[in-house]
Design a protein around this motif. Structure first.
Motif, PDB file in Angstrom:
ATOM      1  N   SER A  57      52.507  76.802  68.087  1.00  0.00           N
ATOM      2  CA  SER A  57      53.081  75.717  68.897  1.00  0.00           C
ATOM      3  C   SER A  57      54.355  75.230  68.217  1.00  0.00           C
ATOM      4  CB  SER A  57      52.092  74.553  69.023  1.00  0.00           C
ATOM      5  OG  SER A  57      51.962  73.889  67.793  1.00  0.00           O
ATOM      6  N   LEU A  58      55.217  74.607  68.976  1.00  0.00           N
ATOM      7  CA  LEU A  58      56.478  74.106  68.443  1.00  0.00           C
ATOM      8  C   LEU A  58      56.242  73.036  67.385  1.00  0.00           C
ATOM      9  CD1 LEU A  58      59.525  74.293  68.572  1.00  0.00           C
ATOM     10  CD2 LEU A  58      59.498  72.564  70.374  1.00  0.00           C
ATOM     11  N   LEU A  59      55.329  72.120  67.630  1.00  0.00           N
ATOM     12  CA  LEU A  59      55.017  71.061  66.667  1.00  0.00           C
ATOM     13  C   LEU A  59      54.417  71.650  65.387  1.00  0.00           C
ATOM     14  CD1 LEU A  59      54.959  68.053  66.052  1.00  0.00           C
ATOM     15  CD2 LEU A  59      52.681  67.955  67.078  1.00  0.00           C
ATOM     16  N   GLY A  60      53.549  72.633  65.528  1.00  0.00           N
ATOM     17  CA  GLY A  60      52.956  73.300  64.369  1.00  0.00           C
ATOM     18  C   GLY A  60      54.007  74.025  63.543  1.00  0.00           C
ATOM     19  N   LEU A  61      54.924  74.714  64.233  1.00  0.00           N
ATOM     20  CA  LEU A  61      55.996  75.421  63.544  1.00  0.00           C
ATOM     21  C   LEU A  61      56.906  74.453  62.808  1.00  0.00           C
ATOM     22  CD1 LEU A  61      57.472  78.066  62.948  1.00  0.00           C
ATOM     23  CD2 LEU A  61      58.763  77.721  65.064  1.00  0.00           C
TER      24      LEU A  61
END
Length: 183
Positions: A57-61
């Motif tokens: 996910s973008l937030l995880g990345l």
């Protein structure tokens, strides 16, 4: 008159950086910073392990990249802390132009240091009142001057006297109030 023409060596600066009085001090601020950096590396490593697999996910990345940057920055800070003595010695060596001869003439009222490099000759005169101490080793004499709150060193190798000797120079320095320090 006592005359010495010495070429500074890396060994001279390594000796000086090993002296107790020139050792880098560790302030409470540096200790706190060191502890914080260690804690950040531990925290960042734990964070990297916890978000592993979430980088899809973008937030995880984004979290993963921020954690990497924080850990790398803290590791760099720790590395800088533990290599500061070596870096300081290297900066002394770079600033001293290793291999450039220094002609030091100890006269009646002052010391004249002459350095010639790349066609430029620099002469500096120091009054004996600036010389506060000296350190004698088996093959060298380190003269320490205090000028405007900073210390200036004159390094005289025993095999580089063209007039006079180490014994005569130490007697002259004592006569002008310089104290002998132990290495």
């Amino acid at each position: 008159m006592i005359v010495n023409c010495t070429k500074y060596s890396e060994k001279d600066f390594e000796f000086m950086s090993g002296l107790e009085k020139f050792r880098l001090k560790v302030s409470p601020k540096k200790v706190i910073s060191l502890i914080i950096d260690v804690l950040i590396v531990i925290w960042g490593t734990c964070m990297l392990n916890s978000v592993r697999g979430a980088e899809r996910s973008l937030l995880g990345l984004l979290t993963y990249l921020i954690a990497i940057m924080i850990v790398v920055n803290s590791i760099q800070s720790l590395y800088s802390f533990f290599t500061r003595k070596k870096r300081r010695t290297q900066s002394w060596i770079k600033g001293a132009d290793i291999g450039t001869p220094r002609l030091m003439e100890f006269g009646v009222s002052s010391v004249t240091v002459t350095v010639s490099k790349d066609g430029i000759t620099t002469k500096t005169t120091y009054g004996y009142e600036l010389i506060k101490s000296y350190i004698s080793t088996e093959d060298c004499l380190y003269v320490i001057c205090n000028r405007s709150g900073s210390e200036i060193f004159m390094i005289l190798h025993d095999d580089s006297y063209t007039e006079g000797s180490k014994a005569e120079l130490t007697e002259l320095l004592r006569g002008h109030g310089a104290a002998e320090e132990r290495a």
